[in-house]
Scaffold this motif. Structure first.
Motif, PDB file in Angstrom:
ATOM      1  N   TYR A 132      -1.287   9.996   6.843  1.00 27.56           N
ATOM      2  CA  TYR A 132      -0.997   9.251   5.611  1.00 27.56           C
ATOM      3  C   TYR A 132      -2.284   8.725   4.984  1.00 27.56           C
ATOM      4  N   GLN A 133      -2.473   9.039   3.706  1.00 27.43           N
ATOM      5  CA  GLN A 133      -3.648   8.604   2.961  1.00 27.43           C
ATOM      6  C   GLN A 133      -3.188   7.670   1.844  1.00 27.43           C
ATOM      7  N   GLU A 134      -3.866   6.529   1.747  1.00 28.08           N
ATOM      8  CA  GLU A 134      -3.486   5.581   0.694  1.00 28.08           C
ATOM      9  C   GLU A 134      -3.896   6.124  -0.674  1.00 28.08           C
TER      10      GLU A 134
ATOM     11  N   ASN B  58      -2.606   0.787  -4.220  1.00 25.77           N
ATOM     12  CA  ASN B  58      -2.331  -0.504  -3.564  1.00 25.77           C
ATOM     13  C   ASN B  58      -2.320  -1.636  -4.574  1.00 25.77           C
TER      14      ASN B  58
ATOM     15  N   GLN C 137       1.177   5.238   0.515  1.00 23.83           N
ATOM     16  CA  GLN C 137       0.430   6.305   1.192  1.00 23.83           C
ATOM     17  C   GLN C 137       1.229   7.598   1.163  1.00 23.83           C
TER      18      GLN C 137
ATOM     19  N   SER D   4       0.858  -1.176   0.000  1.00 21.97           N
ATOM     20  CA  SER D   4       0.000   0.000   0.000  1.00 21.97           C
ATOM     21  C   SER D   4       0.901   1.234   0.000  1.00 21.97           C
TER      22      SER D   4
ATOM     23  N   TYR E  78       6.149  10.026   2.074  1.00 22.14           N
ATOM     24  CA  TYR E  78       5.468   8.810   1.603  1.00 22.14           C
ATOM     25  C   TYR E  78       5.691   7.682   2.596  1.00 22.14           C
TER      26      TYR E  78
END
Lengths: 381, 232
Positions: A64-66, A69, A56, A54, A99
Motif C-alpha cells: 500500500y502506497q499513500e 492525506n 493508500q 491517509s 485501497y
C-alpha cells in the motif's frame, strides 16, 4: 421507584450506545459511475472521531502506497472532512484496485484502518451528459425541420445582419479606390470552428472580389489555414469565372507567433493601405492592436469572433461587428441558399428554448427544486 | 469525386466525434484523441508548406525590388539566421551539428539561438503587446464620447468600473454608512461585473454555442461546403 429510575437510566444508556452505533466508521470504494473506467470513488464516514486520514492504494506487488492525506480534518471542507469522498483518477479500465484508509485519533492516540476494493468498468453512456444530449437532439431536430421546410419551399424570414450586408459596399469601395481588401481568418488553427466559419465567409468574399476585380490579401497564421484558404479562394475565383485573376502569393503565411503575426498584419495595413479590412475568426489579445491600426488607415472594418471578451474591442474600433452566432450564420446568410437559411431558423428555436429553460430554472430554484438545475448541469450543479 | 470524398470524410469524422462525446467506452473514448493526433501530424507536415510560402513571397519581393523590399530582406535574414543558429548549435538542451557550442556559449553566456530569442524576439514581442495599452486608451476615448443615450450609459458605467477598481474609490466612498454600503463604488463595481456583465457575456456565449451547433450540423451534413471552395 428505584426500579423505575434504573429502567430510565438503562434505556438512556442503550440509546446512547445506539447513537454510537449510528456513527460507525465506514470506508468504501466503488467504480465511478458512467465514465470510461478510469476513476474510482472512495467514500468514508469516520463518525467525527478522527483527526487525520491517509488514503493508500496497493501497487502491483500488493504494497500500500499513500497517495493522499489530510492532517487536520476539522479544518477541511466537506469533501475531505470526517465524512467525505475522493475521486482517484487516471486509472486503467477493467482493473481491480485495492485501497486502504488509515484514520488517526489524536486524543486516543490510536489509529484504525479500513480496506476496500473495486473493479473499474467502462460504461456505454455518460449519464451526466443526458441533459446535453436531449438539448442537442432538440436543437438539431429543429434545425433539420427548418432545413426540410425550406427545401419544400417554405418562405423563411431572416433578420438583416448589417456587417454582412456591407460586404458588397466594402468590396465596391476597394475596387473604386484601386486598393486591396484584407481578410484575416483569425489566429486559430483549422481545428477551430471559428476558423472554418471564417473560411466560409472568405469564400463569399473571394467570389465578390473576383467579380469586382479587387485584390484580396489573406495573411495566415498557420500552414493548415493557409492551405485551406488558398483552396477556398482558388475555387471561388473559378466559380466567379475569373481563374486568371487568382494570385496564390496573395494568400500567404506570416508566422505562427501571435504578436509576430500582429506585427506582420499591421505592417501590411500601413504599407498596402487596404480599403476594407475583415477580421473574422478567433482573436485574443491582439484584436484591438489589429483593428485600431486598421482604423488609423481609414479602412472600412468588419469583425466577428466567438470570443466574448474581444467583442467590445471590435465594437469600438470597427464599422460592423458580428456578435455571437452571427459569425457562424454568416456563410448561410450570404449564400441565400434556402436550406442554409433554414438552419438559421433552427438557431432561433434554440434561443427560444434557452430562454424558456432559464425562466423555468429561475422558478425551480425559487421553489427550492434543485434537481432541475442539477440535471441540466450534469450532476455538477 | 474531389468534393464528395472530403464531404464523406467530414460526415464520418463529425458523427464519430459527436457520438464519442456521449460514449465513454473503448474505442469511442480514444477517438477524439486519435483524430487530434492525426491533425497534429498533418499540421507538422503543413509547416513546410508555410515556410516555403514565406520564403517564396519574400524572395519574390526582394528580387523584384518591390516597394519596401528591405523589410522582406530583413525578414529573410532573420529567418535564415534563426534556422542556422538552431541547426549549428541547437537550443537550450538540444545539441546542434556542432554539439552544444561550448566556445560560443562562453562568449555569449547562452546559445546563439536562445540569445536571439531572449534578447531580440522576446522584447519585440513584448513591445507589440505593450501597444495594446495605447490602443485601449484611443479606443476608449472614441467609445466614451457622448453621442447618444447608449454611449452616455457606457461612459458612466466605465467610469464607475474603472474608479471602483482603484483604492481611490474606497477613499472616496468610505464615509457611506455600513447599512448603505451597496452605494460604495467598489460594491457597485462588483455588482456591475458580477451581474449585468456576466449576464451579457453568457448570452453571447449561449448564442455562439448555438451558432456552433448549427454550423457543425451544416458541415457534417454537407449542406455547408463553402470551406471546400465553392457552393454545391
Amino acid at each position: 421507584m428505584k426500579i423505575f429510575f434504573l429502567a430510565i437510566l438503562l434505556s438512556l444508556l442503550s440509546l446512547s450506545l445506539g447513537g454510537q452505533e449510528a456513527q460507525a466508521e465506514k470506508f468504501s470504494a466503488e467504480d465511478h459511475p458512467w465514465d470510461d473506467g478510469t476513476a474510482v470513488l472512495l467514500k468514508w464516514d469516520l463518525g467525527g472521531q478522527r483527526d487525520s486520514l491517509s488514503l493508500q492504494k496497493a501497487d502491483s506487488l500488493g504494497v500500500y502506497q499513500e497517495f493522499y492525506n489530510e492532517f487536520d480534518l476539522s479544518l477541511q471542507s466537506n469533501e475531505f472532512a470526517v465524512v467525505g469522498q475522493y475521486k482517484d483518477s487516471s486509472l486503467s479500465p477493467d482493473t481491480a484496485y485495492k485501497y486502504r484508509l488509515v484514520a488517526y485519533s489524536r486524543d486516543r492516540a490510536d489509529s484504525v484502518s479500513f480496506l476496500a476494493e473495486t473493479v473499474t468498468r467502462q460504461q456505454w453512456f455518460a449519464m451526466e451528459k443526458l441533459s446535453m444530449l436531449i438539448l442537442l437532439t432538440l436543437i438539431c431536430a429543429a434545425i433539420l425541420y427548418y432545413i426540410f421546410s425550406a427545401r419544400r419551399g417554405k418562405e423563411l424570414f431572416i433578420r438583416r445582419i448589417g456587417g454582412l450586408d456591407s460586404m458588397d459596399e466594402a468590396v465596391g469601395r476597394a475596387t473604386e479606390k484601386g486598393k486591396p481588401i484584407l481578410f484575416v481568418p483569425g489566429i486559430s488553427d483549422l481545428g477551430d470552428i471559428q476558423t472554418i466559419a471564417a473560411l466560409n465567409i472568405l469564400n463569399h468574399l473571394a467570389v465578390k472580389s473576383a467579380e469586382y476585380g479587387a485584390e484580396l490579401l489573406v495573411p495566415c497564421r498557420f500552414s493548415m489555414v493557409l492551405s485551406a484558404a488558398r483552396e477556398t479562394v482558388k475555387e471561388a475565383f473559378m466559380k466567379a469565372g475569373r481563374p486568371d485573376a487568382y494570385r496564390e502569393e496573395n494568400i500567404f503565411y506570416v508566422t505562427d507567433d501571435q504578436f509576430g503575426f500582429v506585427a506582420g498584419v499591421d505592417g501590411i495595413m500601413l504599407r498596402e493601405q487596404p480599403a476594407a479590412n475583415f477580421f473574422l475568426g478567433a482573436f485574443w489579445a491582439e484584436s484591438l492592436i489589429l483593428t485600431e491600426t486598421g482604423f488609423g488607415t481609414g479602412a472600412i472594418q468588419t469583425a466577428g469572433t466567438g470570443q466574448p471578451h474581444q467583442i467590445p474591442f471590435f465594437v469600438v474600433s470597427c464599422d460592423y461587428t458580428l456578435i455571437g452566432e452571427e459569425l457562424y450564420a454568416a456563410s448561410a446568410y450570404l449564400s441565400r441558399d434556402p436550406q442554409q437559411l433554414g438552419s438559421l431558423k433552427g438557431h432561433d428555436f434554440g434561443k427560444l428554448m434557452v430562454i424558456v429553460l432559464v425562466l423555468v430554472g429561475i422558478v425551480m430554484e425559487i421553489a427550492g427544486w434543485g434537481w432541475f438545475k442539477e440535471f441540466l448541469a450534469g450532476g455538477n450543479g | 469525386m474531389k468534393k464528395n470524398v472530403p464531404l464523406i470524410l467530414a460526415f464520418i469524422s463529425g458523427m464519430l466525434i459527436l457520438v464519442a462525446g456521449f460514449i465513454p467506452h473503448y474505442p469511442f473514448a480514444m477517438l477524439e484523441e486519435t483524430l487530434t493526433n492525426w491533425f497534429m501530424i498533418i499540421s507538422s507536415f503543413a509547416i513546410l508548406l508555410g515556410q516555403s510560402s514565406l520564403i517564396q513571397a519574400n524572395v519574390t519581393r526582394v528580387a523584384r525590388r518591390s516597394p519596401n523590399w528591405q523589410y522582406h530582406l530583413a525578414g529573410l535574414i532573420s529567418f535564415g539566421l534563426m534556422v542556422a543558429f538552431g541547426l549549428l548549435w541547437g537550443m537550450e538542451h538540444t545539441p546542434g551539428i556542432f554539439g552544444h557550442g561550448e566556445a560560443v556559449v562562453r562568449n555569449l553566456g547562452i546559445k546563439p539561438f536562445d540569445y536571439v530569442f531572449e534578447y531580440a524576439y522576446m522584447p519585440l514581442s513584448a513591445t507589440m503587446f505593450a501597444l495594446l495599452a495605447f490602443y485601449i486608451a484611443s479606443a476608449a476615448y472614441r467609445a466614451f464620447i457622448i453621442r447618444s443615450f447608449e454611449s452616455n450609459l457606457l461612459m458612466i458605467t466605465a467610469v464607475i468600473v474603472m474608479l471602483g477598481r482603484t483604492s481611490f474609490a474606497t477613499l472616496l466612498t468610505s464615509w457611506i454608512p455600513q447599512s448603505w454600503s451597496f452605494l460604495r463604488l467598489p460594491e457597485i463595481t462588483d455588482f456591475i461585473m458580477q451581474y449585468p456583465n456576466t449576464a451579457a457575456q453568457r448570452a453571447i456565449l449561449i448564442s455562439a454555442s448555438l451558432g456552433i451547433v448549427g454550423a457543425s450540423l451544416r458541415i457534417i451534413l454537407g449542406i455547408e461546403r463553402s470551406y471546400l471552395g465553392g457552393g454545391k
